[in-house]
Write a protein that holds these residues in place. Structure first.
Motif, mmCIF file in Angstrom:
data_model
loop_
_atom_site.group_PDB
_atom_site.id
_atom_site.type_symbol
_atom_site.label_atom_id
_atom_site.label_comp_id
_atom_site.label_asym_id
_atom_site.label_seq_id
_atom_site.Cartn_x
_atom_site.Cartn_y
_atom_site.Cartn_z
ATOM 1 N N THR A 68 0.858 -1.179 0.000
ATOM 2 C CA THR A 68 0.000 0.000 0.000
ATOM 3 C C THR A 68 0.895 1.229 0.000
ATOM 4 O OG1 THR A 68 -1.687 -1.231 1.182
ATOM 5 C CG2 THR A 68 -1.857 1.156 1.281
ATOM 6 N N VAL A 69 0.549 2.194 -0.844
ATOM 7 C CA VAL A 69 1.374 3.376 -1.029
ATOM 8 C C VAL A 69 0.562 4.602 -0.624
ATOM 9 C CG1 VAL A 69 2.790 4.659 -2.673
ATOM 10 C CG2 VAL A 69 2.478 2.184 -2.964
ATOM 11 N N GLU A 70 1.143 5.393 0.258
ATOM 12 C CA GLU A 70 0.481 6.613 0.728
ATOM 13 C C GLU A 70 1.316 7.839 0.369
ATOM 14 O OE1 GLU A 70 0.152 6.077 4.974
ATOM 15 O OE2 GLU A 70 -1.848 5.206 4.772
ATOM 16 N N ARG A 71 0.609 8.940 0.219
ATOM 17 C CA ARG A 71 1.254 10.251 0.108
ATOM 18 C C ARG A 71 0.423 11.194 0.967
ATOM 19 N NH1 ARG A 71 2.046 13.116 -5.550
ATOM 20 N NH2 ARG A 71 4.106 12.149 -5.616
ATOM 21 N N ASP A 72 1.066 11.884 1.860
ATOM 22 C CA ASP A 72 0.373 12.819 2.766
ATOM 23 C C ASP A 72 -0.786 12.143 3.494
ATOM 24 O OD1 ASP A 72 2.106 14.885 1.928
ATOM 25 O OD2 ASP A 72 0.822 15.318 0.210
ATOM 26 N N GLY A 73 -0.591 10.893 3.907
ATOM 27 C CA GLY A 73 -1.610 10.185 4.679
ATOM 28 C C GLY A 73 -2.758 9.612 3.877
ATOM 29 N N ARG A 74 -2.729 9.766 2.556
ATOM 30 C CA ARG A 74 -3.806 9.256 1.689
ATOM 31 C C ARG A 74 -3.293 8.069 0.888
ATOM 32 N NH1 ARG A 74 -6.315 10.710 -3.854
ATOM 33 N NH2 ARG A 74 -4.381 11.752 -4.353
ATOM 34 N N VAL A 75 -4.100 6.995 0.827
ATOM 35 C CA VAL A 75 -3.744 5.836 0.005
ATOM 36 C C VAL A 75 -3.865 6.257 -1.461
ATOM 37 C CG1 VAL A 75 -4.378 3.488 -0.654
ATOM 38 C CG2 VAL A 75 -4.471 4.164 1.748
ATOM 39 N N VAL A 76 -2.743 6.193 -2.192
ATOM 40 C CA VAL A 76 -2.721 6.663 -3.581
ATOM 41 C C VAL A 76 -2.387 5.569 -4.586
ATOM 42 C CG1 VAL A 76 -2.213 9.063 -2.948
ATOM 43 C CG2 VAL A 76 -0.326 7.464 -3.445
ATOM 44 N N ALA A 77 -1.931 4.403 -4.087
ATOM 45 C CA ALA A 77 -1.570 3.327 -5.000
ATOM 46 C C ALA A 77 -1.442 2.025 -4.209
ATOM 47 C CB ALA A 77 -0.247 3.637 -5.718
ATOM 48 N N CYS A 78 -1.443 0.910 -4.963
ATOM 49 C CA CYS A 78 -1.243 -0.394 -4.342
ATOM 50 C C CYS A 78 -0.819 -1.398 -5.399
ATOM 51 C CB CYS A 78 -2.515 -0.886 -3.649
ATOM 52 S SG CYS A 78 -3.873 -1.284 -4.766
ATOM 53 N N CYS A 79 -0.272 -2.513 -4.932
ATOM 54 C CA CYS A 79 -0.008 -3.651 -5.801
ATOM 55 C C CYS A 79 0.099 -4.913 -4.949
ATOM 56 C CB CYS A 79 1.241 -3.463 -6.656
ATOM 57 S SG CYS A 79 2.790 -3.377 -5.737
ATOM 58 N N GLN A 80 -0.329 -6.002 -5.544
ATOM 59 C CA GLN A 80 -0.236 -7.307 -4.905
ATOM 60 C C GLN A 80 1.087 -7.949 -5.294
ATOM 61 O OE1 GLN A 80 -2.933 -10.153 -6.575
ATOM 62 N NE2 GLN A 80 -2.330 -11.770 -5.173
ATOM 63 N N LEU A 81 1.753 -8.535 -4.318
ATOM 64 C CA LEU A 81 2.955 -9.315 -4.555
ATOM 65 C C LEU A 81 2.685 -10.696 -3.991
ATOM 66 C CD1 LEU A 81 5.604 -6.701 -3.386
ATOM 67 C CD2 LEU A 81 4.824 -7.171 -5.727
ATOM 68 N N GLU A 82 2.832 -11.721 -4.833
ATOM 69 C CA GLU A 82 2.568 -13.085 -4.390
ATOM 70 C C GLU A 82 3.799 -13.943 -4.618
ATOM 71 O OE1 GLU A 82 -0.312 -16.721 -5.675
ATOM 72 O OE2 GLU A 82 -1.227 -14.736 -5.575
ATOM 73 N N HIS A 83 4.238 -14.613 -3.567
ATOM 74 C CA HIS A 83 5.424 -15.462 -3.619
ATOM 75 C C HIS A 83 5.040 -16.796 -4.250
ATOM 76 C CE1 HIS A 83 9.009 -17.317 -1.219
ATOM 77 N NE2 HIS A 83 9.264 -17.203 -2.488
ATOM 78 N N ARG A 84 5.669 -17.133 -5.368
ATOM 79 C CA ARG A 84 5.391 -18.380 -6.087
ATOM 80 C C ARG A 84 6.700 -19.108 -6.388
ATOM 81 N NH1 ARG A 84 0.757 -16.659 -10.561
ATOM 82 N NH2 ARG A 84 -0.842 -16.041 -9.045
ATOM 83 N N GLY A 85 7.394 -19.490 -5.336
ATOM 84 C CA GLY A 85 8.652 -20.210 -5.527
ATOM 85 C C GLY A 85 9.749 -19.289 -6.008
#
Length: 179
Positions: A68-85
């Motif tokens: 989760t990515v914030e700027r000035d306390g606001r959620v502005v972006a995100c991405c899922q990272l999944e470990h697959r070996g």
């Protein structure tokens, strides 16, 4: 939590972030608000992109992180990272439409790649993109991802993934070697 030079703060999502993350993802891909940015899928899909259950499942999965990515306390972006070996999967990537075009996406991708390489020892990052999204695929290619030609069908009939406006949708696997 880590703060980048451009004022972005990176952290793992918490249960309390679910509503904000669903709203962010929907705003980046669906409806009129998504047309502010360039990642919109509004011309090929209607309906939802995700739901609270889908976001919560990623947060709770032992093999996934929802960065989760914030700027000035606001959620502005995100991405899922999944470990697959030996590789990681990159998904659920969204940047607030009003901030698209500022280079934030590049910063997030670099942080995601660094994270999976350093924390999981991943040697490749995989993602799937709707194959008709030429502009988006070209953006990923400029970041070092390559098209594989390996396709998987779009889940027609499952409205959790949206309501298709065309009958030729499929996902293509993109891969990047992580040095």
């Amino acid at each position: 939590m880590e703060t980048a030079a451009n004022g972005l703060t990176f952290r793992d999502a918490a249960d309390s972030d679910v509503d904000a993350l669903v709203a962010l993802i929907e705003s980046a891909y669906r409806g009129d608000s998504s047309r502010t940015g360039w990642t919109t899928e509004a011309d090929i899909l209607q309906g939802q992109r995700t739901d609270p259950e889908g976001v919560w499942a990623v947060i709770k999965s032992p093999d996934s992180r929802l960065l989760t990515v914030e700027r000035d306390g606001r959620v502005v972006a995100c991405c899922q990272l999944e470990h697959r070996g030996d590789h990681a999967y990159f998904g659920m990537f969204a940047v607030s439409p009003d901030l698209q075009g500022e280079g934030i996406g590049k910063v997030i991708m670099a942080e995601a790649e660094r994270t999976v390489r350093e924390e999981w020892g991943a040697t490749e990052m995989h993602m799937t993109v709707i194959s008709v999204r030429d502009d988006l695929i070209a953006w990923y290619e400029r970041r070092g991802y390559r098209r594989t030609g390996r396709m998987t069908p779009f889940p027609y009939g499952d409205e959790r993934f949206g309501i298709p406006l065309r009958d030729d949708l499929q996902f293509e696997l993109l891969v990047k070697e992580l040095g």
